[in-house]
Design a protein around this motif. Structure first.
Motif, PDB file in Angstrom:
ATOM      1  N   GLU A  27       0.991  -1.233  -0.012  1.00  0.00           N
ATOM      2  CA  GLU A  27       0.181   0.057   0.142  1.00  0.00           C
ATOM      3  C   GLU A  27       0.985   1.330   0.023  1.00  0.00           C
ATOM      4  OE1 GLU A  27      -3.130   2.349   3.079  1.00  0.00           O
ATOM      5  OE2 GLU A  27      -1.986   0.613   4.022  1.00  0.00           O
ATOM      6  N   VAL A  28       0.731   2.005  -0.766  1.00  0.00           N
ATOM      7  CA  VAL A  28       1.560   3.307  -1.073  1.00  0.00           C
ATOM      8  C   VAL A  28       0.834   4.381   0.175  1.00  0.00           C
ATOM      9  CG1 VAL A  28       1.952   5.555  -2.463  1.00  0.00           C
ATOM     10  CG2 VAL A  28       1.880   3.181  -3.418  1.00  0.00           C
ATOM     11  N   THR A  29       1.822   4.850   0.849  1.00  0.00           N
ATOM     12  CA  THR A  29       1.427   5.660   2.142  1.00  0.00           C
ATOM     13  C   THR A  29       1.578   6.942   1.904  1.00  0.00           C
ATOM     14  OG1 THR A  29       3.298   5.210   3.400  1.00  0.00           O
ATOM     15  CG2 THR A  29       1.405   3.695   3.617  1.00  0.00           C
ATOM     16  N   ASP A  30       2.819   7.277   1.017  1.00  0.00           N
ATOM     17  CA  ASP A  30       3.236   8.721   1.031  1.00  0.00           C
ATOM     18  C   ASP A  30       4.129   8.802  -0.292  1.00  0.00           C
ATOM     19  OD1 ASP A  30       2.400  10.203   3.573  1.00  0.00           O
ATOM     20  OD2 ASP A  30       3.997   8.739   4.513  1.00  0.00           O
ATOM     21  N   LEU A  31       3.924   9.864  -0.737  1.00  0.00           N
ATOM     22  CA  LEU A  31       4.652  10.265  -1.876  1.00  0.00           C
ATOM     23  C   LEU A  31       5.980  11.279  -1.392  1.00  0.00           C
ATOM     24  CD1 LEU A  31       5.773  10.765  -4.966  1.00  0.00           C
ATOM     25  CD2 LEU A  31       4.341  13.104  -4.962  1.00  0.00           C
ATOM     26  N   LEU A  32       7.200  10.532  -1.157  1.00  0.00           N
ATOM     27  CA  LEU A  32       8.277  10.948  -0.805  1.00  0.00           C
ATOM     28  C   LEU A  32       8.934  12.341  -1.144  1.00  0.00           C
ATOM     29  CD1 LEU A  32      10.051   7.859   0.941  1.00  0.00           C
ATOM     30  CD2 LEU A  32       8.647   9.644   2.163  1.00  0.00           C
ATOM     31  N   GLY A  33       8.993  12.174  -2.625  1.00  0.00           N
ATOM     32  CA  GLY A  33       9.623  13.064  -3.396  1.00  0.00           C
ATOM     33  C   GLY A  33       9.864  12.645  -5.090  1.00  0.00           C
ATOM     34  N   VAL A  34      10.537  13.635  -5.539  1.00  0.00           N
ATOM     35  CA  VAL A  34      10.980  13.287  -7.119  1.00  0.00           C
ATOM     36  C   VAL A  34      12.335  13.444  -7.159  1.00  0.00           C
ATOM     37  CG1 VAL A  34      10.614  13.980  -9.437  1.00  0.00           C
ATOM     38  CG2 VAL A  34       8.630  14.036  -7.682  1.00  0.00           C
ATOM     39  N   HIS A  35      13.163  12.514  -7.890  1.00  0.00           N
ATOM     40  CA  HIS A  35      14.408  12.667  -7.959  1.00  0.00           C
ATOM     41  C   HIS A  35      14.740  12.704  -9.669  1.00  0.00           C
ATOM     42  CE1 HIS A  35      18.864  11.388  -8.602  1.00  0.00           C
ATOM     43  NE2 HIS A  35      18.992  11.914  -7.587  1.00  0.00           N
ATOM     44  N   THR A  36      15.560  13.581 -10.195  1.00  0.00           N
ATOM     45  CA  THR A  36      15.795  13.576 -11.434  1.00  0.00           C
ATOM     46  C   THR A  36      17.331  13.567 -11.802  1.00  0.00           C
ATOM     47  OG1 THR A  36      16.027  15.957 -11.480  1.00  0.00           O
ATOM     48  CG2 THR A  36      13.835  15.034 -11.959  1.00  0.00           C
ATOM     49  N   GLY A  37      17.422  13.046 -12.931  1.00  0.00           N
ATOM     50  CA  GLY A  37      18.935  12.955 -13.206  1.00  0.00           C
ATOM     51  C   GLY A  37      19.307  12.950 -14.564  1.00  0.00           C
ATOM     52  N   ARG A  38      20.200  13.173 -15.346  1.00  0.00           N
ATOM     53  CA  ARG A  38      20.361  13.628 -16.774  1.00  0.00           C
ATOM     54  C   ARG A  38      21.781  12.998 -16.990  1.00  0.00           C
ATOM     55  NH1 ARG A  38      19.450  19.171 -20.187  1.00  0.00           N
ATOM     56  NH2 ARG A  38      19.845  18.161 -22.117  1.00  0.00           N
ATOM     57  N   VAL A  39      21.899  12.211 -18.042  1.00  0.00           N
ATOM     58  CA  VAL A  39      23.239  11.715 -18.232  1.00  0.00           C
ATOM     59  C   VAL A  39      23.199  11.444 -19.961  1.00  0.00           C
ATOM     60  CG1 VAL A  39      22.575   9.218 -17.817  1.00  0.00           C
ATOM     61  CG2 VAL A  39      25.047   9.950 -17.962  1.00  0.00           C
ATOM     62  N   VAL A  40      24.374  11.708 -20.643  1.00  0.00           N
ATOM     63  CA  VAL A  40      24.328  11.372 -22.105  1.00  0.00           C
ATOM     64  C   VAL A  40      25.164  10.138 -22.055  1.00  0.00           C
ATOM     65  CG1 VAL A  40      25.484  12.087 -24.289  1.00  0.00           C
ATOM     66  CG2 VAL A  40      24.525  13.827 -22.913  1.00  0.00           C
ATOM     67  N   LEU A  41      24.486   9.160 -22.712  1.00  0.00           N
ATOM     68  CA  LEU A  41      24.715   7.803 -22.875  1.00  0.00           C
ATOM     69  C   LEU A  41      25.239   7.577 -24.570  1.00  0.00           C
ATOM     70  CD1 LEU A  41      22.089   6.143 -21.203  1.00  0.00           C
ATOM     71  CD2 LEU A  41      24.651   6.501 -20.033  1.00  0.00           C
ATOM     72  N   PRO A  42      26.159   6.708 -24.788  1.00  0.00           N
ATOM     73  CA  PRO A  42      26.683   6.484 -25.872  1.00  0.00           C
ATOM     74  C   PRO A  42      25.558   5.634 -26.857  1.00  0.00           C
ATOM     75  CG  PRO A  42      27.785   5.119 -24.529  1.00  0.00           C
ATOM     76  CD  PRO A  42      27.248   6.159 -23.975  1.00  0.00           C
ATOM     77  N   GLY A  43      25.260   5.968 -28.038  1.00  0.00           N
ATOM     78  CA  GLY A  43      24.189   5.237 -28.675  1.00  0.00           C
ATOM     79  C   GLY A  43      24.837   3.879 -29.334  1.00  0.00           C
ATOM     80  N   ARG A  44      23.842   3.382 -29.915  1.00  0.00           N
ATOM     81  CA  ARG A  44      24.437   2.018 -30.505  1.00  0.00           C
ATOM     82  C   ARG A  44      25.209   2.253 -32.032  1.00  0.00           C
ATOM     83  NH1 ARG A  44      19.565  -2.495 -30.548  1.00  0.00           N
ATOM     84  NH2 ARG A  44      18.964  -1.140 -32.470  1.00  0.00           N
ATOM     85  N   PHE A  45      25.110   3.388 -32.630  1.00  0.00           N
ATOM     86  CA  PHE A  45      25.869   3.662 -33.620  1.00  0.00           C
ATOM     87  C   PHE A  45      26.822   5.126 -33.328  1.00  0.00           C
ATOM     88  CE2 PHE A  45      21.812   1.919 -34.977  1.00  0.00           C
ATOM     89  CZ  PHE A  45      22.270   0.895 -35.806  1.00  0.00           C
ATOM     90  N   PRO A  46      27.853   5.084 -33.947  1.00  0.00           N
ATOM     91  CA  PRO A  46      28.969   6.246 -33.690  1.00  0.00           C
ATOM     92  C   PRO A  46      27.968   7.791 -34.177  1.00  0.00           C
ATOM     93  CG  PRO A  46      30.127   4.457 -34.947  1.00  0.00           C
ATOM     94  CD  PRO A  46      28.712   4.220 -34.901  1.00  0.00           C
TER      95      PRO A  46
END
Length: 157
Positions: free
Chosen positions: A63-82
């Motif tokens: 049972e969800v009792t509270d929304l504690l918060g929101v965390h965001t993150g951003r990162v550039v990842l290599p793709g499958r192709f150059p």
């Protein structure tokens, strides 16, 4: 560069001084402990996501009792192709949850392979993702904005 947004929901289940965690393969080998949870399916409410993911990864109904918060993150990842890198933006909703049923079991064929309760005092000794620490801080501090103070606002000194 491609852009990708991922929304995920995670549970902070604390019972009798213990935190419920799932074990996941770590990049480069070994394992690391993670919060039960994961990515929302298209059209799925994150509230439903966290309940589904906890059941999949641990066998428990929550049972969800509270929304504690929101965390965001951003990162550039290599793709499958150059030259095709992916600008990945993750939005993670962190919920407090209480176990209401089910039995502890392990996920088979999923993103985790083991689930267990850990004493809160011993979590810092585990190999874990940083989101575990963020979630515990949100759980302890319960900031009214759902955001941890990470320093001065942007544009100030």
């Amino acid at each position: 560069m491609r852009r990708k947004l991922r929304v995920a929901a995670y549970a902070v289940c604390v019972r009798d001084g213990q935190l419920l965690l799932a074990r996941s393969p770590a990049p480069g080998g070994g394992h690391e402990w993670v919060l039960p949870g994961g990515g929302a399916e298209f059209g799925e409410d994150p509230y439903d996501t966290v309940r589904r993911e906890v059941a999949e990864e641990t066998g428990y109904r929550v049972e969800v009792t509270d929304l504690l918060g929101v965390h965001t993150g951003r990162v550039v990842l290599p793709g499958r192709f150059p030259g095709r890198a992916v600008d990945h933006h993750g939005v993670r909703l962190l919920y407090a949850a209480r176990v209401t049923g089910g039995e502890l079991r392990y996920e088979v064929g999923g993103s985790t392979d083991f689930a267990a309760w850990h004493d809160l005092s011993a979590v810092s000794e585990l190999t874990r993702v940083s989101l575990v620490d963020t979630a515990l801080r949100l759980w302890r501090e319960r900031p009214p904005t759902g955001r941890l103070d990470t320093g001065p606002p942007v544009g100030t000194r």
